[in-house]
Design a protein around this motif. Sequence first.
Motif, PDB file in Angstrom:
ATOM      1  N   VAL A 126      30.386  42.409  40.254  1.00 60.30           N
ATOM      2  CA  VAL A 126      31.514  41.955  39.445  1.00 60.30           C
ATOM      3  C   VAL A 126      32.299  43.144  38.911  1.00 60.30           C
ATOM      4  O   VAL A 126      33.540  43.119  38.871  1.00 60.30           O
ATOM      5  CB  VAL A 126      31.010  41.060  38.290  1.00 60.30           C
ATOM      6  N   LEU A 127      31.598  44.205  38.496  1.00 59.51           N
ATOM      7  CA  LEU A 127      32.286  45.408  38.025  1.00 59.51           C
ATOM      8  C   LEU A 127      33.188  45.985  39.117  1.00 59.51           C
ATOM      9  O   LEU A 127      34.351  46.331  38.868  1.00 59.51           O
ATOM     10  CB  LEU A 127      31.266  46.461  37.580  1.00 59.51           C
ATOM     11  N   MET A 128      32.648  46.102  40.322  1.00 55.94           N
ATOM     12  CA  MET A 128      33.448  46.646  41.415  1.00 55.94           C
ATOM     13  C   MET A 128      34.607  45.724  41.773  1.00 55.94           C
ATOM     14  O   MET A 128      35.706  46.174  42.102  1.00 55.94           O
ATOM     15  CB  MET A 128      32.556  46.874  42.643  1.00 55.94           C
ATOM     16  N   LEU A 293      32.583  53.427  36.511  1.00 54.21           N
ATOM     17  CA  LEU A 293      31.325  53.299  35.778  1.00 54.21           C
ATOM     18  C   LEU A 293      31.438  53.890  34.380  1.00 54.21           C
ATOM     19  O   LEU A 293      30.892  53.340  33.412  1.00 54.21           O
ATOM     20  CB  LEU A 293      30.205  53.988  36.564  1.00 54.21           C
ATOM     21  N   THR A 294      32.144  55.015  34.258  1.00 55.46           N
ATOM     22  CA  THR A 294      32.324  55.622  32.936  1.00 55.46           C
ATOM     23  C   THR A 294      33.142  54.727  32.022  1.00 55.46           C
ATOM     24  O   THR A 294      32.799  54.525  30.841  1.00 55.46           O
ATOM     25  CB  THR A 294      33.005  56.997  33.076  1.00 55.46           C
ATOM     26  N   ALA A 295      34.239  54.187  32.547  1.00 56.78           N
ATOM     27  CA  ALA A 295      35.073  53.291  31.747  1.00 56.78           C
ATOM     28  C   ALA A 295      34.302  52.039  31.348  1.00 56.78           C
ATOM     29  O   ALA A 295      34.424  51.551  30.208  1.00 56.78           O
ATOM     30  CB  ALA A 295      36.331  52.911  32.528  1.00 56.78           C
ATOM     31  N   ALA A 296      33.490  51.502  32.265  1.00 50.51           N
ATOM     32  CA  ALA A 296      32.673  50.326  31.948  1.00 50.51           C
ATOM     33  C   ALA A 296      31.669  50.641  30.849  1.00 50.51           C
ATOM     34  O   ALA A 296      31.456  49.840  29.933  1.00 50.51           O
ATOM     35  CB  ALA A 296      31.961  49.843  33.211  1.00 50.51           C
ATOM     36  N   LEU A 297      31.063  51.813  30.912  1.00 45.12           N
ATOM     37  CA  LEU A 297      30.098  52.208  29.883  1.00 45.12           C
ATOM     38  C   LEU A 297      30.775  52.361  28.531  1.00 45.12           C
ATOM     39  O   LEU A 297      30.222  51.955  27.494  1.00 45.12           O
ATOM     40  CB  LEU A 297      29.416  53.512  30.294  1.00 45.12           C
ATOM     41  N   ILE A 298      31.984  52.919  28.506  1.00 39.39           N
ATOM     42  CA  ILE A 298      32.683  53.133  27.238  1.00 39.39           C
ATOM     43  C   ILE A 298      32.994  51.800  26.556  1.00 39.39           C
ATOM     44  O   ILE A 298      32.745  51.629  25.349  1.00 39.39           O
ATOM     45  CB  ILE A 298      33.975  53.945  27.481  1.00 39.39           C
ATOM     46  N   THR A 299      33.537  50.843  27.289  1.00 40.87           N
ATOM     47  CA  THR A 299      33.845  49.554  26.664  1.00 40.87           C
ATOM     48  C   THR A 299      32.583  48.800  26.281  1.00 40.87           C
ATOM     49  O   THR A 299      32.576  48.057  25.298  1.00 40.87           O
ATOM     50  CB  THR A 299      34.706  48.689  27.598  1.00 40.87           C
ATOM     51  N   GLU A 300      31.505  49.001  27.019  1.00 38.69           N
ATOM     52  CA  GLU A 300      30.228  48.386  26.626  1.00 38.69           C
ATOM     53  C   GLU A 300      29.752  48.974  25.304  1.00 38.69           C
ATOM     54  O   GLU A 300      29.276  48.240  24.415  1.00 38.69           O
ATOM     55  CB  GLU A 300      29.189  48.616  27.729  1.00 38.69           C
ATOM     56  N   LEU A 301      29.881  50.280  25.148  1.00 38.72           N
ATOM     57  CA  LEU A 301      29.477  50.930  23.896  1.00 38.72           C
ATOM     58  C   LEU A 301      30.407  50.560  22.748  1.00 38.72           C
ATOM     59  O   LEU A 301      29.994  50.571  21.580  1.00 38.72           O
ATOM     60  CB  LEU A 301      29.451  52.456  24.080  1.00 38.72           C
ATOM     61  N   ALA A 306      31.361  45.666  29.536  1.00 38.39           N
ATOM     62  CA  ALA A 306      31.599  46.619  30.618  1.00 38.39           C
ATOM     63  C   ALA A 306      32.696  46.148  31.568  1.00 38.39           C
ATOM     64  O   ALA A 306      33.389  46.970  32.184  1.00 38.39           O
ATOM     65  CB  ALA A 306      30.300  46.863  31.391  1.00 38.39           C
ATOM     66  N   LEU A 307      32.881  44.838  31.714  1.00 42.53           N
ATOM     67  CA  LEU A 307      33.884  44.314  32.636  1.00 42.53           C
ATOM     68  C   LEU A 307      35.291  44.782  32.284  1.00 42.53           C
ATOM     69  O   LEU A 307      36.106  45.057  33.163  1.00 42.53           O
ATOM     70  CB  LEU A 307      33.837  42.781  32.639  1.00 42.53           C
ATOM     71  N   PHE A 308      35.584  44.876  30.992  1.00 43.74           N
ATOM     72  CA  PHE A 308      36.925  45.287  30.577  1.00 43.74           C
ATOM     73  C   PHE A 308      37.194  46.738  30.971  1.00 43.74           C
ATOM     74  O   PHE A 308      38.310  47.084  31.357  1.00 43.74           O
ATOM     75  CB  PHE A 308      37.087  45.102  29.070  1.00 43.74           C
ATOM     76  N   GLY A 314      40.673  50.222  37.000  1.00 47.20           N
ATOM     77  CA  GLY A 314      41.485  49.807  38.139  1.00 47.20           C
ATOM     78  C   GLY A 314      42.970  49.918  37.862  1.00 47.20           C
ATOM     79  O   GLY A 314      43.742  50.363  38.718  1.00 47.20           O
ATOM     80  N   ILE A 315      43.387  49.529  36.662  1.00 51.57           N
ATOM     81  CA  ILE A 315      44.797  49.649  36.299  1.00 51.57           C
ATOM     82  C   ILE A 315      45.224  51.120  36.304  1.00 51.57           C
ATOM     83  O   ILE A 315      46.349  51.455  36.715  1.00 51.57           O
ATOM     84  CB  ILE A 315      45.050  49.003  34.926  1.00 51.57           C
TER      85      ILE A 315
END
Length: 457
Positions: A126-128, A293-301, A306-308, A314-315
Amino acid sequence: MQATKSGGKASPWRYALLVALPMLGAVALSLYFSGPGSTARVAPVAAVHLSSPLARFLLQLLTVLVVAKSAGWLLRRLGQPAVIGEMAAGLLLGPLLFGAVFPQTQTWLFAPESLGALSLVSQLGVLMFLFVAGAEFELSSLRDRRGFALLVSHAGIALPFLCGVLLAFALYREHAPAGVEFTGFALFMGIALSITAFPVLLRILSDRGMDSTPLGRIAVACAALGDASAWCLLAAIVASVQADGWGMVLMSLGGTAVFAVAMTAGLRPWMAKQTIAPGKEGRSLIGLLLLALTAALITELLGIHALFGAFLAGIAVSGNARLRDLLVQRVEPLAIALLLPLFFAMTGLRLRIDGWQMSDLALCAGVIAVATLGKFGGTWLSARSAGMPSTEASKLGVLMNTRGLMELIVLNLGYELGLIGDRLFAVLVIMALVTTAMTGPLLDLLDRRSRLRASVN
């Protein structure tokens, strides 16, 4: 077969006689003289190895892929996008069909304790997928009709959002899990009825040859802008649900806003100027994956999800056509062909209908009707008010009613957060499938009506 140095040929029969036959004989002799009952122990040994985590995961993966791709092929033959068949197949692997027909086999194959690896890999898929979806979000497509796309996309969110909140008043007492406040439940219902599946819409337009038409371009712009806006609303809802107090909510939203601005206004222009040297595509691809992966980790934190972060990454890439093509060519096939069917399967395994009542069937029909009327009505009214002909506005409303995979992602997120229970989750999943599957037939119906009117006139 290639010729040997002496000019002879190593034929398959010679290989079987000199290599395969002696090896098979050696194995047979070792089994025969190893003691009574030795051959009978082969099956138990195989069963033991089949129960290992790796073997179980590989069997789950094979089962999901075979069923999903078969269902996708069948639905494509019936004139529907293959992704609808894959979505339906994932649901049927759960208790809905597989568990009802072969309960013991389904329980063994998808035992709860064995689903950890499958769940994590599906989340990666889903992340990809959202990473690629964000990259396909081309802001340039809004240049000519930005005002129109803004009006139609936001009206297509506002009316179904209101319908979802009103529906929450009727559903909260019976379907909200214990401890969930009405505000969080109602806002999530509003989002659940407002989503448009931007990536699935792209494939429907492409399959029907509408992607290069004026209506197709408008639909893509409206869906892209609508999805981005809906994800912003969803981020606010997730922050309010997960945070402890409004102070934490503001910190999460503020941090996410700063990060989003940095990705779109800072990183995106820089990424647009980057080039890929010949033969360095692999290095660029690794860099893009690390970014996601880095951007997903940042929004998760940050307490969002992580999806956001994957979508924002991607944007950031979307302004560079070469990098976007690299993602579409290398990452999208892997995510769609291999990883997303696992997500569909996990959604199906979460689907519980054993607690369903007859009233839930009526609820399912009612939710489908409210979701369709809200999305179609908001889009049609706004498009007509902006001067679009009625038939074109109707087609646009039908296209915006496509929910598909994006809806399943939102529903799974709400389920993980504890905002909806098993019964309502099942109802909303069925709504996502039905509203997506009805897009093609409704467009065909509108086309037939247009041709009939043209022939009469």
